[in-house]
Design a protein around this motif. Structure first.
Motif, short mmCIF file in Angstrom:
data_model
loop_
_atom_site.label_atom_id
_atom_site.label_comp_id
_atom_site.label_asym_id
_atom_site.label_seq_id
_atom_site.Cartn_x
_atom_site.Cartn_y
_atom_site.Cartn_z
N VAL A 159 0.76 -1.27 -0.05
CA VAL A 159 -0.21 -0.01 0.09
C VAL A 159 0.82 1.23 -0.13
O VAL A 159 0.66 2.31 -0.81
N GLU A 160 1.86 1.17 0.89
CA GLU A 160 2.66 2.64 1.10
C GLU A 160 3.63 2.83 -0.33
O GLU A 160 3.72 3.83 -0.79
N TYR A 161 4.15 1.58 -0.77
CA TYR A 161 5.03 1.66 -2.11
C TYR A 161 4.08 2.13 -3.18
O TYR A 161 4.76 2.70 -4.37
N LYS A 162 2.87 1.66 -3.04
CA LYS A 162 2.05 2.09 -4.39
C LYS A 162 1.74 3.78 -4.31
O LYS A 162 1.79 4.41 -5.40
N LYS A 163 1.72 4.28 -3.06
CA LYS A 163 1.58 5.75 -2.90
C LYS A 163 2.99 6.41 -3.52
O LYS A 163 2.83 7.25 -3.98
N MET A 164 3.89 5.75 -3.24
CA MET A 164 5.48 6.37 -3.58
C MET A 164 5.41 5.85 -5.33
O MET A 164 6.27 6.58 -5.66
N GLY A 165 4.60 5.15 -5.77
CA GLY A 165 4.83 4.95 -7.35
C GLY A 165 6.00 4.01 -7.61
O GLY A 165 6.39 4.30 -9.15
N VAL A 166 6.30 3.27 -6.88
CA VAL A 166 7.56 2.30 -7.01
C VAL A 166 7.08 0.83 -7.23
O VAL A 166 7.88 -0.13 -7.34
N TYR A 167 5.88 0.64 -6.74
CA TYR A 167 5.29 -0.83 -6.61
C TYR A 167 5.09 -1.51 -7.87
O TYR A 167 4.30 -0.96 -8.75
N HIS A 168 5.30 -2.72 -8.08
CA HIS A 168 5.15 -3.32 -9.28
C HIS A 168 4.61 -4.97 -8.96
O HIS A 168 5.13 -5.58 -7.83
N SER A 169 3.38 -5.49 -9.29
CA SER A 169 3.13 -6.80 -9.09
C SER A 169 3.55 -7.70 -10.08
O SER A 169 3.34 -7.21 -11.49
N VAL A 170 4.20 -8.77 -10.04
CA VAL A 170 4.65 -9.63 -11.01
C VAL A 170 3.93 -11.02 -10.66
O VAL A 170 4.05 -11.57 -9.63
N ASP A 171 3.44 -11.75 -11.91
CA ASP A 171 2.81 -13.29 -11.86
C ASP A 171 4.13 -13.92 -11.63
O ASP A 171 4.76 -14.01 -12.52
N ALA A 172 4.18 -14.63 -10.50
CA ALA A 172 5.30 -15.74 -10.16
C ALA A 172 4.63 -17.28 -10.53
O ALA A 172 5.48 -17.95 -10.05
N MET A 173 3.81 -17.27 -11.38
CA MET A 173 3.41 -18.55 -11.75
C MET A 173 4.09 -18.81 -13.06
O MET A 173 4.25 -17.97 -13.70
N GLY A 174 4.65 -19.99 -13.21
CA GLY A 174 5.43 -20.38 -14.27
C GLY A 174 6.66 -20.88 -14.20
O GLY A 174 7.25 -20.98 -12.97
N THR A 175 7.75 -20.90 -15.13
CA THR A 175 9.05 -21.45 -14.87
C THR A 175 9.80 -20.23 -14.31
O THR A 175 9.47 -19.15 -14.07
N THR A 176 10.89 -20.74 -13.62
CA THR A 176 11.94 -19.71 -12.92
C THR A 176 12.49 -18.67 -14.07
O THR A 176 12.40 -17.50 -13.88
N GLU A 177 12.65 -19.35 -15.13
CA GLU A 177 13.00 -18.29 -16.44
C GLU A 177 11.92 -17.38 -16.84
O GLU A 177 12.21 -16.05 -17.13
N GLU A 178 10.73 -17.83 -16.88
CA GLU A 178 9.61 -16.85 -17.15
C GLU A 178 9.27 -15.97 -16.15
O GLU A 178 9.22 -14.69 -16.53
N VAL A 179 9.43 -16.09 -14.97
CA VAL A 179 9.17 -15.13 -13.87
C VAL A 179 10.46 -14.17 -13.85
O VAL A 179 10.40 -12.95 -13.86
N LEU A 180 11.59 -14.74 -14.09
CA LEU A 180 12.91 -13.70 -14.20
C LEU A 180 12.80 -12.63 -15.53
O LEU A 180 12.99 -11.68 -15.08
N GLU A 181 12.27 -13.44 -16.36
CA GLU A 181 12.13 -12.24 -17.55
C GLU A 181 11.04 -11.25 -17.14
O GLU A 181 11.28 -9.99 -17.54
N ARG A 182 10.14 -11.59 -16.45
CA ARG A 182 9.13 -10.69 -16.17
C ARG A 182 9.56 -9.49 -15.46
O ARG A 182 9.56 -8.38 -15.47
N ILE A 183 10.41 -9.94 -14.47
CA ILE A 183 11.12 -9.08 -13.31
C ILE A 183 12.11 -8.22 -14.02
O ILE A 183 12.07 -7.02 -13.98
N SER A 184 12.92 -8.68 -14.90
CA SER A 184 13.92 -8.13 -15.85
C SER A 184 13.58 -7.17 -16.45
O SER A 184 14.04 -5.98 -16.59
#
Length: 201
Positions: A159-184
């Motif tokens: 909640v607080e980090y959304k107010k700061m404009g720096v928050y991101h939600s990432v879908d961590a379902m899937g392979t390790t490589e797929e999740v890494l790509e989303r974060i990258s």
């Protein structure tokens, strides 16, 4: 310097992803638990104080954890950046964490929360418990309690980090490589912003 906060419930893969991000972007993975355990192992003044508290069955205080983390940051002051795993752990730590970075001319650049469906988390932890021997992965009831604690204590920092404009939600379902790509994609975007900003200074 790039400061990334990565958080998510038990079983979301944040430890794995933190290490992969560290390797990919030449950052330092700062796990609060690992740093504190190393201080205990090295028998530093902070480590001895931590061991005394733990051995006495006492709660590990935020103030001591931050002293240990600040010491780690100062010993790695030339780092390109950090991936924070386990900090801040609750809303009350956010101002202290921000002040700690500000003293070192830093800010929280990006906050990533790993999202995984609850039943998937439970199955991951049960499977891990088959080989890890960790008591907190030992059964469904224990795991569900850990997930409730996460929901009540750590998840609200979003909640607080959304107010700061720096928050991101990432879908961590899937392979390790797929999740890494989303974060990258998010990290690369932030690096581009910082680079552009530096050029106009």
């Amino acid at each position: 310097m790039l400061n990334i906060v990565l958080f998510g419930p038990p079983g979301s893969g944040k430890g794995t992803q933190s290490k992969l991000i560290q390797e990919k972007f030449d950052l330092i993975h700062l796990s609060t638990g690992d740093v504190c355990r190393e201080e205990i192992k090295q028998a530093t003044p902070e480590g001895l104080e931590a061991k005394r508290l733990i051995d006495g069955g006492n709660f590990f205080p935020d103030k001591l954890a931050y002293r240990i983390v600040e010491k780690f940051l100062d010993s790695n002051s030339q780092a390109r950046g950090f991936v924070y795993d386990g900090m801040p752990r609750h809303e009350g730590q956010i101002p202290v964490f921000s002040d700690m970075l500000a003293k070192r001319n830093g800010i929280v650049d990006i906050v990533v929360e790993l999202k995984v469906e609850e039943e998937e988390l439970i199955q991951r932890l049960l499977k891990r418990g088959e080989t890890s021997g960790r008591p907190d992965d030992s059964g469904r009831e224990v795991i569900e309690k850990r997930l409730r604690i996460y929901d009540d204590v750590t998840a609200p920092i979003a909640v607080e980090y959304k107010k700061m404009g720096v928050y991101h939600s990432v879908d961590a379902m899937g392979t390790t490589e797929e999740v890494l790509e989303r974060i990258s994609i998010l990290v690369e975007s932030q690096l581009s912003v910082k680079s552009a900003y530096a050029e106009i200074q």
